[in-house]
Design a protein around this motif. Structure first.
Motif, mmCIF file in Angstrom:
data_model
loop_
_atom_site.group_PDB
_atom_site.id
_atom_site.type_symbol
_atom_site.label_atom_id
_atom_site.label_comp_id
_atom_site.label_asym_id
_atom_site.label_seq_id
_atom_site.Cartn_x
_atom_site.Cartn_y
_atom_site.Cartn_z
ATOM 1 N N GLU A 241 0.836 -1.204 0.000
ATOM 2 C CA GLU A 241 0.000 0.000 0.000
ATOM 3 C C GLU A 241 0.873 1.257 0.000
ATOM 4 O OE1 GLU A 241 -3.525 2.105 2.724
ATOM 5 O OE2 GLU A 241 -2.962 0.012 3.052
ATOM 6 N N ALA A 242 1.916 1.249 0.816
ATOM 7 C CA ALA A 242 2.833 2.395 0.842
ATOM 8 C C ALA A 242 3.567 2.521 -0.490
ATOM 9 C CB ALA A 242 3.826 2.239 1.991
ATOM 10 N N TYR A 243 3.902 1.383 -1.087
ATOM 11 C CA TYR A 243 4.593 1.413 -2.372
ATOM 12 C C TYR A 243 3.702 2.031 -3.451
ATOM 13 C CZ TYR A 243 7.342 -0.049 -6.388
ATOM 14 O OH TYR A 243 8.096 -0.043 -7.544
ATOM 15 N N GLU A 244 2.438 1.647 -3.494
ATOM 16 C CA GLU A 244 1.531 2.198 -4.493
ATOM 17 C C GLU A 244 1.321 3.701 -4.283
ATOM 18 O OE1 GLU A 244 0.545 0.847 -7.151
ATOM 19 O OE2 GLU A 244 1.193 -1.204 -6.745
ATOM 20 N N ALA A 245 1.272 4.141 -3.023
ATOM 21 C CA ALA A 245 1.137 5.564 -2.742
ATOM 22 C C ALA A 245 2.388 6.312 -3.212
ATOM 23 C CB ALA A 245 0.920 5.783 -1.248
ATOM 24 N N SER A 246 3.542 5.685 -3.038
ATOM 25 C CA SER A 246 4.794 6.275 -3.500
ATOM 26 C C SER A 246 4.802 6.417 -5.021
ATOM 27 C CB SER A 246 5.978 5.420 -3.042
ATOM 28 O OG SER A 246 7.174 5.853 -3.627
ATOM 29 N N VAL A 247 4.382 5.379 -5.720
ATOM 30 C CA VAL A 247 4.330 5.414 -7.181
ATOM 31 C C VAL A 247 3.385 6.530 -7.652
ATOM 32 C CG1 VAL A 247 3.562 4.164 -9.237
ATOM 33 C CG2 VAL A 247 4.947 2.997 -7.504
ATOM 34 N N ALA A 248 2.225 6.640 -7.009
ATOM 35 C CA ALA A 248 1.252 7.660 -7.400
ATOM 36 C C ALA A 248 1.842 9.065 -7.250
ATOM 37 C CB ALA A 248 -0.007 7.529 -6.556
ATOM 38 N N TYR A 249 2.645 9.286 -6.210
ATOM 39 C CA TYR A 249 3.241 10.606 -5.989
ATOM 40 C C TYR A 249 4.384 10.864 -6.960
ATOM 41 C CZ TYR A 249 5.467 14.531 -3.579
ATOM 42 O OH TYR A 249 6.017 15.743 -3.282
ATOM 43 N N TRP A 250 5.328 9.912 -7.052
ATOM 44 C CA TRP A 250 6.525 10.136 -7.853
ATOM 45 C C TRP A 250 6.298 9.946 -9.343
ATOM 46 C CZ3 TRP A 250 10.365 12.880 -6.250
ATOM 47 C CH2 TRP A 250 10.564 13.015 -4.872
ATOM 48 N N GLN A 251 5.143 9.420 -9.733
ATOM 49 C CA GLN A 251 4.772 9.415 -11.146
ATOM 50 C C GLN A 251 4.643 10.842 -11.662
ATOM 51 O OE1 GLN A 251 4.423 6.774 -13.108
ATOM 52 N NE2 GLN A 251 3.643 7.833 -14.931
ATOM 53 N N ASN A 252 4.313 11.751 -10.744
ATOM 54 C CA ASN A 252 4.047 13.136 -11.126
ATOM 55 C C ASN A 252 5.033 14.131 -10.522
ATOM 56 O OD1 ASN A 252 1.585 12.536 -12.634
ATOM 57 N ND2 ASN A 252 0.726 12.005 -10.641
ATOM 58 N N HIS A 253 6.129 13.647 -9.943
ATOM 59 C CA HIS A 253 7.140 14.521 -9.360
ATOM 60 C C HIS A 253 8.530 14.013 -9.719
ATOM 61 C CE1 HIS A 253 3.619 15.420 -6.851
ATOM 62 N NE2 HIS A 253 4.198 16.576 -6.569
ATOM 63 N N ALA A 254 9.499 14.906 -9.686
ATOM 64 C CA ALA A 254 10.893 14.519 -9.896
ATOM 65 C C ALA A 254 11.780 15.415 -9.034
ATOM 66 C CB ALA A 254 11.299 14.626 -11.363
ATOM 67 N N ALA A 255 12.883 14.843 -8.552
ATOM 68 C CA ALA A 255 13.814 15.585 -7.715
ATOM 69 C C ALA A 255 14.574 16.610 -8.540
ATOM 70 C CB ALA A 255 14.784 14.624 -7.038
ATOM 71 N N ILE A 256 15.123 17.593 -7.846
ATOM 72 C CA ILE A 256 15.938 18.633 -8.459
ATOM 73 C C ILE A 256 17.397 18.392 -8.088
ATOM 74 C CG2 ILE A 256 16.368 21.121 -8.609
ATOM 75 C CD1 ILE A 256 13.452 21.498 -7.665
ATOM 76 N N VAL A 257 18.289 18.463 -9.070
ATOM 77 C CA VAL A 257 19.709 18.230 -8.843
ATOM 78 C C VAL A 257 20.496 19.432 -9.335
ATOM 79 C CG1 VAL A 257 21.684 16.765 -9.416
ATOM 80 C CG2 VAL A 257 19.438 15.735 -9.046
ATOM 81 N N ALA A 258 21.401 19.927 -8.485
ATOM 82 C CA ALA A 258 22.189 21.101 -8.862
ATOM 83 C C ALA A 258 23.348 20.740 -9.796
ATOM 84 C CB ALA A 258 22.738 21.782 -7.609
ATOM 85 N N GLY A 259 23.920 19.539 -9.614
ATOM 86 C CA GLY A 259 25.041 19.122 -10.440
ATOM 87 C C GLY A 259 24.594 18.502 -11.748
ATOM 88 N N GLU A 260 25.548 17.871 -12.424
ATOM 89 C CA GLU A 260 25.248 17.310 -13.738
ATOM 90 C C GLU A 260 24.448 16.018 -13.644
ATOM 91 O OE1 GLU A 260 28.777 16.866 -16.009
ATOM 92 O OE2 GLU A 260 29.271 19.006 -15.995
ATOM 93 N N THR A 261 24.778 15.171 -12.667
ATOM 94 C CA THR A 261 24.056 13.909 -12.488
ATOM 95 C C THR A 261 23.844 13.678 -11.003
ATOM 96 O OG1 THR A 261 26.143 12.654 -12.440
ATOM 97 C CG2 THR A 261 25.017 12.848 -14.559
ATOM 98 N N PRO A 262 22.767 12.995 -10.631
ATOM 99 C CA PRO A 262 22.494 12.782 -9.198
ATOM 100 C C PRO A 262 23.375 11.696 -8.603
ATOM 101 C CG PRO A 262 20.824 11.695 -10.527
ATOM 102 C CD PRO A 262 21.713 12.454 -11.486
ATOM 103 N N SER A 263 23.609 11.795 -7.304
ATOM 104 C CA SER A 263 24.325 10.731 -6.594
ATOM 105 C C SER A 263 23.283 9.822 -5.949
ATOM 106 C CB SER A 263 25.246 11.330 -5.529
ATOM 107 O OG SER A 263 24.534 12.198 -4.674
ATOM 108 N N GLY A 264 22.554 9.113 -6.791
ATOM 109 C CA GLY A 264 21.478 8.250 -6.301
ATOM 110 C C GLY A 264 20.156 8.954 -6.322
ATOM 111 N N GLU A 265 19.112 8.221 -5.886
ATOM 112 C CA GLU A 265 17.769 8.802 -5.907
ATOM 113 C C GLU A 265 17.576 9.751 -4.745
ATOM 114 O OE1 GLU A 265 17.118 6.127 -2.581
ATOM 115 O OE2 GLU A 265 18.352 6.057 -4.344
#
Length: 265
Positions: A241-265
């Protein structure tokens, strides 16, 4: 899992009443100067910055020092940060909010550091700016597919209203250090007890967000936790249930990274 950098200790002392501590005008500045001087002189692993309730775990220190950190980055004196979190925590009546497991808690405070939000909602206007790559948080972990916005592409990034201070219990962190020491500092000390201050909670992450409540962790974080401590997780079984809630949120969001590539999620 958390790893240790070579930081000298500084106690944000709360043995006296907090109001007395904070009434000293130069207390934070004096503490800050001591921390900077001590860190510069450090030659051996030392306990982390702490007060009587929380210590700043090195896993969170990445948010100050790693330009490729995926999410909230902080530009604020670390010692003053620990001091202010203790102050706000006590002003709120020392209340902790339950997290995804008994060893995980949250403290929600106003965004006193001026941090920008760590993630943006995906919309038609910015969808073409999304980037993706395989990335890992640490060399010991498996690389995972990650997507993000480059900070330079999504200016201006709005300032968040709140900080979600994510805590792990000291006992949990000792278990994780014991399984994956992963730095020379940690490996040089056989007993993880010597690495962590004797206070109950470690600050392991800070999320700058508009919501005064917990937002879902990323799906891969839930999966990594289920893989166990040997793979960089906490060992908590996957909650569908928590996993599905996570998918629903992150399907429509993305993290912001200041550098060229992220160091993981």
């Amino acid at each position: 899992m958390r790893h240790v950098q070579q930081l000298r200790s500084a106690t944000v002392s709360c043995d006296r009443p907090l109001c007395a501590l904070l009434s000293i005008p130069f207390a934070a500045a004096r503490l800050s100067c001591y921390i900077r001087a001590s860190m510069a002189a450090a030659a051996a692993p030392q306990p982390l910055l702490h007060g009587d309730a929380f210590f700043l775990d090195d896993f969170a220190v990445r948010q100050w020092t790693d330009p490729n950190y995926s999410g909230t980055r902080i530009q604020y004196d670390m010692a003053e940060f620990v001091l202010e979190v203790h102050k706000l925590y006590k002003q709120q009546g020392c209340k902790l909010v339950d997290g995804y497991a008994p060893f995980c808690k949250h403290v929600f405070v106003p965004n006193f550091v001026g941090a920008k939000v760590g993630a943006l909602e995906i919309a038609d206007a910015n969808r073409h700016l999304l980037k993706s790559a395989y990335a890992r948080r640490r060399p010991e972990e498996l690389a995972v597919l990650t997507r993000w916005f480059s900070e330079a592409d999504v200016q201006p990034v709005p300032e968040a209203k709140h900080l979600d201070i994510i805590l792990y219990s000291r006992d949990q962190l000792i278990k994780e250090y014991d399984v994956m020491p992963n730095t020379a500092a940690a490996e040089s000390i056989s007993d993880p007890e010597q690495l962590l201050p004797n206070v109950p909670w470690g600050i392991i992450s800070i999320k700058a967000q508009d919501e005064p409540f917990e937002t879902p962790m990323q799906p891969i974080t839930i999966m990594r936790n289920a893989l166990g401590q040997e793979e960089g997780g906490s060992g908590v079984p996957l909650d569908k249930e928590a996993y599905e809630a996570s998918v629903a949120y992150w399907q429509n969001h993305a993290a912001i990274v200041a550098g060229e590539t992220p160091s993981g999620e």
